[in-house]
Design a protein around this motif. Structure first.
Motif, PDB file in Angstrom:
ATOM      1  N   VAL A  88       0.843  -1.194   0.000  1.00  0.00           N
ATOM      2  CA  VAL A  88       0.000   0.000   0.000  1.00  0.00           C
ATOM      3  C   VAL A  88       0.886   1.255   0.000  1.00  0.00           C
ATOM      4  N   ILE A 148       1.087   3.810  -3.198  1.00  0.00           N
ATOM      5  CA  ILE A 148       0.651   5.198  -2.960  1.00  0.00           C
ATOM      6  C   ILE A 148       1.688   6.179  -3.509  1.00  0.00           C
ATOM      7  N   TYR A 173       1.595   9.830   1.676  1.00  0.00           N
ATOM      8  CA  TYR A 173       0.467  10.342   0.881  1.00  0.00           C
ATOM      9  C   TYR A 173       0.871  11.590   0.099  1.00  0.00           C
ATOM     10  N   THR A 226      -3.774  -5.471  -3.029  1.00  0.00           N
ATOM     11  CA  THR A 226      -3.623  -4.044  -2.750  1.00  0.00           C
ATOM     12  C   THR A 226      -4.557  -3.217  -3.628  1.00  0.00           C
ATOM     13  N   THR A 243      -6.247   0.828  -3.459  1.00  0.00           N
ATOM     14  CA  THR A 243      -5.053   1.644  -3.643  1.00  0.00           C
ATOM     15  C   THR A 243      -4.908   1.966  -5.132  1.00  0.00           C
ATOM     16  N   GLY A 285      -4.996   5.185  -0.941  1.00  0.00           N
ATOM     17  CA  GLY A 285      -4.884   3.800  -0.514  1.00  0.00           C
ATOM     18  C   GLY A 285      -5.045   3.677   0.986  1.00  0.00           C
ATOM     19  N   SER A 317      -6.510  -3.101   1.845  1.00  0.00           N
ATOM     20  CA  SER A 317      -5.657  -4.206   1.397  1.00  0.00           C
ATOM     21  C   SER A 317      -5.994  -5.497   2.142  1.00  0.00           C
TER      22      SER A 317
END
Ligand SMILES: Nc1ncnc2c1ncn2[C@@H]1O[C@H](COP(=O)(O)OP(=O)(O)OP(=O)(O)O)[C@@H](O)[C@H]1O
Ligand SMILES: [Mg+2]
Lengths: 338, 500
Positions: A73, A77, A216, A277, A282, A289, A294
C-alpha cells in the motif's frame, strides 16, 4: 441559501454530521463485494465455506499475502511497485531455515552451528530489510524506475535463494521455528496473529505518523512534496525497507508452515499481493490507498482460492476464475469514482 | 426574439456532495459579443462552463444554442456543437510537441491511416501565422514557459472554429505582451460573430474587453448588465455583496535590520549575478516580464534548484541550502507560481494539503497530534475564508481561488520569517485579494521579510516598499516606493534603461 459550504460556524464538519448512505456504500463497496462473495461461496458449498474452521483456514492462507500487502500500500501510494517480494520471501525462507535446522537433519547447511530460533528469525527479517534497502537505494540514488529496480531484485534474489540452498529445500527445522507457521497462541494461529499485528502497525504508521502522511503527500504530488520540505528519498527508502522486512517476515511464516526453507517459495506471490492491494482501493495514480482496504483485498483473494478448492474446481480453471473476479472487482470499484 | 442570443442557459442547478455549486442560474450570451462571467472564488463560474461543454452533467435546467435546445453529454458533444473552452487549469501533455498538443485526439491522418506529423505541423504553423502567435509548433511542450503553454491552449481553443469560446481565467499566467495578443485575437473573433465567455478576476480587463457582464454569488445569479452601465465599484459591490473600500491595505511597518542577503547568485541564463538585501518589515517587490528569471531567483534561493554559485545569508550568517527542507529550516517559505505542478496534491484532502509543510510542528516524536492539527487547519480555514464543505474535501474539488488560499495557509502554518511569494493572488477574487494583501501587510508589520513576485503592476506598486526589476536574468534596477511608477519599472523590465 445555496450552500452548506458557506456557513462554517454552524456546520464545522457537515459530512460527519449527516449520514449519507450513498457515500457510505461507495466508500465500503469493496467490503460489500467481499460479503457478497462469502454469501455466494457459502451457498455454492452448502455451508462448508462459512464454517469457523474453514474461515480460519482462509485467513491463515492469506496471512502472507496480507502481511506484504500492508507494505505494498505504501509503495503504490508513492507511485512505486515492488516486484521482488516473492523472491525476498524465498531468500528469507532459506536463510531463516538454514539457521533453524536440527542436528539430525539429513543435509545440514551449517554443520555444527546451533543458534537460538530468534537469531534465525532476525536473520530472515534482516535479509528482507537488506533487499528492500537495495531496492530503495537504486530507486532514490540512481533514479531507476521502481519497476525496473525491483524486477532486477526479483530475478537476482530468486537466483540467490537457489544458490544459497543448492536448489534444494532446507528441511528438518526446530519446533520453535515451525511454531511461527503452525503454532497458535491463545487459540489464534500465529500467522493470523502476525498478520493482525502487521496490519495494526501499518495502519498507525500510515495514518498517525509523519512518515505516513508524507507517503500520501509524495503520491499526491512529488514536486509539491519536495517544495514543502519533505525529504522524498528518505521516505521512499524507508518504504522499500519496510516492505522488504514484511516480505522477510512472510518468508519465515511460509517456510515455518511447511517446515522447510524452499527456494521456490513465494513464486508469483507478488502478483497476488499487488492484486490484493489494488482490489483494496489503492490507486495506481498515486496518493490514494488504505491498509484496511488491502486486508479486504487479501481476504477476497483468499476466499476465491479456498472456495474454488472446496468446489473442486480444477487448478487451471481456478486461475481463470480468479483473474475474472479480480478484474470485475476492480471494475466495480472504479465505477464508484464516476 | 431568441435569435439575438446565440446561447441561453436557464434554470441551471448543479450539486456536488455537500455543495450546491449552481442554484437555478441563467446566462444569456449574444453572438459577436464578449460576455464576462464574474464572481468570487467558488461562485460557480467554472462549474457552469463545465456543464456547458459537457464535462459535468447538470441536475436540471435547459441549454439553448442558436434557438435549439441541446443536451450535451460529454466534451466531444460540446465540441461538435461548436463550443470550445480554455480551462482554468492547464493540462498539457509535456512530452508531446506543441502541434501534437493542439491536435490531440483529432490528428490528421495520411493515406495509410497514420498520423501525418508534417501536415499537423503545417496546420499548426498556419494557425500561428494567422493569429500572430510567436511559437514554434515543433517545440516540446515541457520546454515552454507557463505563459507560452497558455498561448498554446488559446490557439487550441480557437482552432476548433467554435461559435462559442469559453475562456476561464486565460490571463492568470501571462503578462501584458501576451494579454495584448490575446485581446487582439478576441476582438477579431468577436467581429467574426463568435461569442466569447470571458472569466477573470481582473477588473481592468473586464472594462477593456467585455460588452456585457453576468455576476454570480454563492452559486446564484445576481445580475446581467452592459459594462458601459457599470463602474468598477458597482461591479465589485455586486460581486462581493458589500462595499470594499481599500484595495491595497498597506500598513506602515518598521523597517528593521537586514534579514536575508543574497550575494552573486548564479544559475543558468535566468539567474545572473543576482544580489540584494531584504530587511525585516520590508516588502520587496520583484518585477519583470515573464521569462525575466524572477521565479528562478526565488526557486534557487529556496533550493528547488541548486545554485551554481553565490552566497545566501540569513540574519548575517551564511546558510547552505541544498534542498527546500534546508530553506524551511532557515525560516523561509515559498509559495510557488505553478499551483498545479508544485502546489496542490490533488487527491489529498484540504487538511493534508494545508499541513504538508508544517507537519513537523504537529507531530512530536513522529506521531501526528490530530487534535492540534485539526485546530490549526480549522483556524486557517476561518482566517482565509476558504470555501469548502469540510477539511476532508479533496483539494481538487475546490475552486481555483480556494485552492490558492489553501496553499497560502500551508506556508503561513510554517511560521516563516522570510516569506517568498510568487504571484500570490493569482486567480483570487477581489475580496480575498485584499484579504491576502492585508495578511502580507500584517506579516511585514510583525517584522517578517517579504519577497513578492508579481506580474500585476498595481500589486507591485501598491504593496512594495522597494521594487527590484529584472530583465533576462539580471537585476536591472532598484526603485524605492516613492519613485516607483509603471513607466519607470517597465523601462527597466524591458532593458531600455541602463541600471540605476
Ligand atoms: N468536482 C467537484 N466536486 C465537488 N465540489 C466541486 C467540484 N467542482 C466544483 N466544486 C465546488 O463547486 C463550487 C463552485 O466551484 P467553481 O470551480 O465553479 O468556482 P469558480 O467560480 O470557478 O471559482 P474560482 O474563481 O475560484 O475559479 C465550489 O464550492 C467548489 O468547491
Ligand atoms: Mg474557476
Amino acid at each position: 441559501m445555496s450552500t452548506t459550504t458557506n456557513a462554517p460556524a454552524e456546520a464545522p464538519s457537515s459530512t460527519a454530521a449527516r449520514f449519507n448512505l450513498g457515500a457510505f456504500a461507495k466508500k465500503y463497496l469493496i467490503v460489500l463485494i467481499l460479503i457478497g462473495l462469502v454469501i455466494l461461496l457459502t451457498i455454492l458449498t452448502d455451508g462448508a465455506f462459512i464454517k469457523t474452521q474453514n474461515l480460519i483456514n482462509v485467513i491463515r492462507q492469506v496471512s502472507a499475502i496480507g502481511i506484504i500487502a500492508a507494505g505494498m500500500v505504501f509503495v503504490i501510494i508513492t507511485l512505486g511497485i515492488d516486484l521482488s517480494v516473492g523472491s525476498i520471501v524465498a531468500m528469507s525462507a532459506v536463510v531463516g531455515a538454514s539457521l533453524a535446522q536440527t542436528a539430525d537433519a539429513a543435509v545440514i547447511k551449517f554443520p555444527g552451528l546451533d543458534v537460538p530460533v530468534i537469531v534465525a528469525v532476525l536473520a530472515g527479517l534482516a535479509v528482507g530489510a537488506g533487499a528492500g534497502f537495495v531496492n530503495g537505494f537504486l530507486i532514490t540514488k540512481f533514479k531507476i524506475a521502481p519497476f525496473i529496480a525491483t524486477l532486477g531484485m526479483m530475478t537476482a534474489g530468486r537466483g540467490a535463494a537457489y544458490i544459497f540452498s543448492n536448489g534444494r529445500p532446507i528441511s528438518t527445522l526446530k519446533d520453535g521455528y515451525n511454531w511461527i507457521g503452525q503454532g497458535s497462541l491463545l487459540g489464534v494461529p500465529v500467522p493470523i496473529l502476525l498478520f493482525a499485528i502487521v496490519v495494526l502497525i501499518a495502519s498507525v504508521m500510515l495514518n498517525r505518523t509523519r512518515f505516513g502522511r508524507y507517503t500520501y503527500a509524495i503520491g499526491g504530488n512529488e514536486q509539491a512534496a519536495r517544495v514543502s520540505g519533505i525529504n522524498i528519498d528518505r521516505v521512499k527508502l524507508g518504504i522499500y525497507v519496510f516492505i522488504g522486512t514484511l516480505a522477510g517476515l512472510a518468508g519465515l511464516v511460509l517456510s515455518a508452515r511447511i517446515g522447510s526453507g524452499n527456494p521456490t517459495l513465494g513464486t508469483g506471490l507478488e502478483l497476488d499481493v499487488i492484486a490484493a492491494t489494488v482490489i483494496g482501493g489503492t490507486s495506481f495514480a498515486g496518493g490514494i490507498g488504505t491498509i484496511w482496504g488491502s486486508v479486504v483485498g487479501a481476504l477476497i483473494i483468499g476466499s476465491i482460492n479456498n472456495g474454488l478448492d472446496l468446489l473442486n474446481v480444477s487448478p487451471f480453471w481456478q486461475q481463470v476464475v480468479k483473474g475474472l473476479i479480480i478484474v470485475v472487482a476492480i471494475i466495480i470499484d472504479e465505477r464508484k469514482n464516476r | 426574439m431568441a435569435d439575438e442570443f446565440i446561447l441561453r442557459m436557464a434554470n441551471i442547478t448543479k450539486t456536488f456532495p455537500g455543495v450546491v455549486a449552481l442554484d437555478d442560474v441563467k446566462l444569456d450570451v449574444r453572438a459577436g459579443t464578449v460576455h464576462a462571467l464574474m464572481g468570487e472564488n467558488g461562485a460557480g463560474k467554472s462549474t457552469l462552463m463545465k456543464v456547458l461543454i459537457g464535462m459535468y452533467q447538470k441536475d436540471s435546467g435547459t441549454v439553448t444554442l442558436e434557438g435549439r435546445e441541446v443536451e450535451v453529454h460529454d466534451t466531444k458533444g460540446g465540441l461538435n456543437l461548436g463550443i470550445s473552452m480554455i480551462h482554468q487549469e492547464l493540462s498539457p501533455v509535456p512530452e508531446m510537441t506543441v502541434a501534437e498538443n493542439i491536435y490531440l485526439g483529432r490528428e490528421p491522418l495520411n493515406r495509410f491511416k497514420l498520423v501525418d506529423k508534417a501536415l499537423m505541423r503545417r496546420m499548426a504553423q498556419e494557425l500561428f501565422d494567422e493569429w500572430n502567435i510567436p511559437l514554434n509548433p515543433g517545440m516540446q511542450m515541457k520546454a515552454l514557459t507557463v505563459a507560452s503553454m497558455q498561448l498554446v491552449e488559446i490557439a487550441k481553443a480557437i482552432s476548433y472554429d467554435a461559435k462559442v469560446i469559453i475562456m476561464d481565467e486565460p490571463t492568470s499566467a501571462i503578462t501584458e505582451r501576451e494579454v495584448d495578443l490575446l485581446f487582439a485575437m478576441i476582438r477579431r473573433l468577436r467581429d467574426r460573430g463568435t461569442a466569447i465567455i470571458y472569466i477573470s478576476h481582473k477588473m481592468d480587463e473586464i472594462f477593456q474587453i467585455a460588452d456585457e457582464v453576468t455576476i454570480f454569488r454563492d452559486g446564484q445569479w445576481v445580475l446581467t448588465q452592459s459594462t458601459a452601465e457599470m463602474t468598477q465599484q458597482s461591479l465589485i459591490t455586486a460581486m462581493v455583496g458589500r462595499e470594499l473600500t481599500q484595495m491595497f491595505p498597506k500598513e506602515h511597518a518598521e523597517i528593521g535590520e537586514v534579514l536575508l542577503e543574497v550575494k552573486n547568485l548564479n544559475r543558468g541564463r535566468l539567474v545572473k549575478d543576482v544580489s540584494f538585501t531584504l530587511r525585516r518589515g520590508e516588502i520587496l517587490g520583484l518585477a519583470g516580464l515573464v521569462g525575466a528569471g524572477r521565479t528562478e531567483v526565488l526557486e534557487t534561493i529556496f533550493g528547488v534548484h541548486r545554485a551554481e554559485s553565490g552566497e545566501i545569508l540569513v540574519d548575517g550568517k551564511p546558510v547552505q541550502i541544498k534542498q527546500p527542507k534546508d530553506a524551511i529550516n532557515a525560516g523561509m517559505a515559498l509559495l510557488t507560481e505553478d499551483r498545479r505542478a508544485t502546489g496542490i496534491m490533488g487527491v489529498l484532502s484540504v487538511r493534508d494539503n494545508m499541513l504538508a509543510a508544517a507537519l513537523r510542528r504537529y507531530s512530536p516524536g513522529g506521531f501526528v497530534d490530530a487534535k492540534r492539527l485539526e485546530e490549526a487547519a480549522e483556524e486557517q480555514r476561518k482566517a482565509l475564508a476558504i470555501k469548502t464543505p469540510s477539511l476532508d474535501q479533496l483539494i481538487k474539488n475546490l475552486s481555483g481561488g480556494n485552492q490558492q488560499k489553501v496553499l497560502v495557509s500551508r506556508w503561513l502554518l510554517t511560521l516563516p520569517d522570510i516569506l517568498m511569494i510568487d504571484e500570490p493572488t493569482r486567480g483570487i477574487d477581489v475580496g480575498a485579494k485584499s484579504e491576502i494583501h492585508r495578511l502580507i501587510s500584517t506579516m511585514a508589520k510583525e517584522g517578517k521579510a517579504i519577497l513578492m513576485v508579481s506580474s500585476e503592476m498595481p500589486e507591485i506598486l501598491g504593496m512594495s516598499d522597494r521594487v527590484l526589476v529584472m530583465h533576462e536574468g539580471e537585476v536591472t534596477g532598484e526603485v524605492p516606493r516613492a519613485e516607483a511608477t509603471q513607466d519607470k519599472i517597465m523601462q527597466l523590465a524591458t532593458g531600455t534603461e541602463a541600471a540605476a
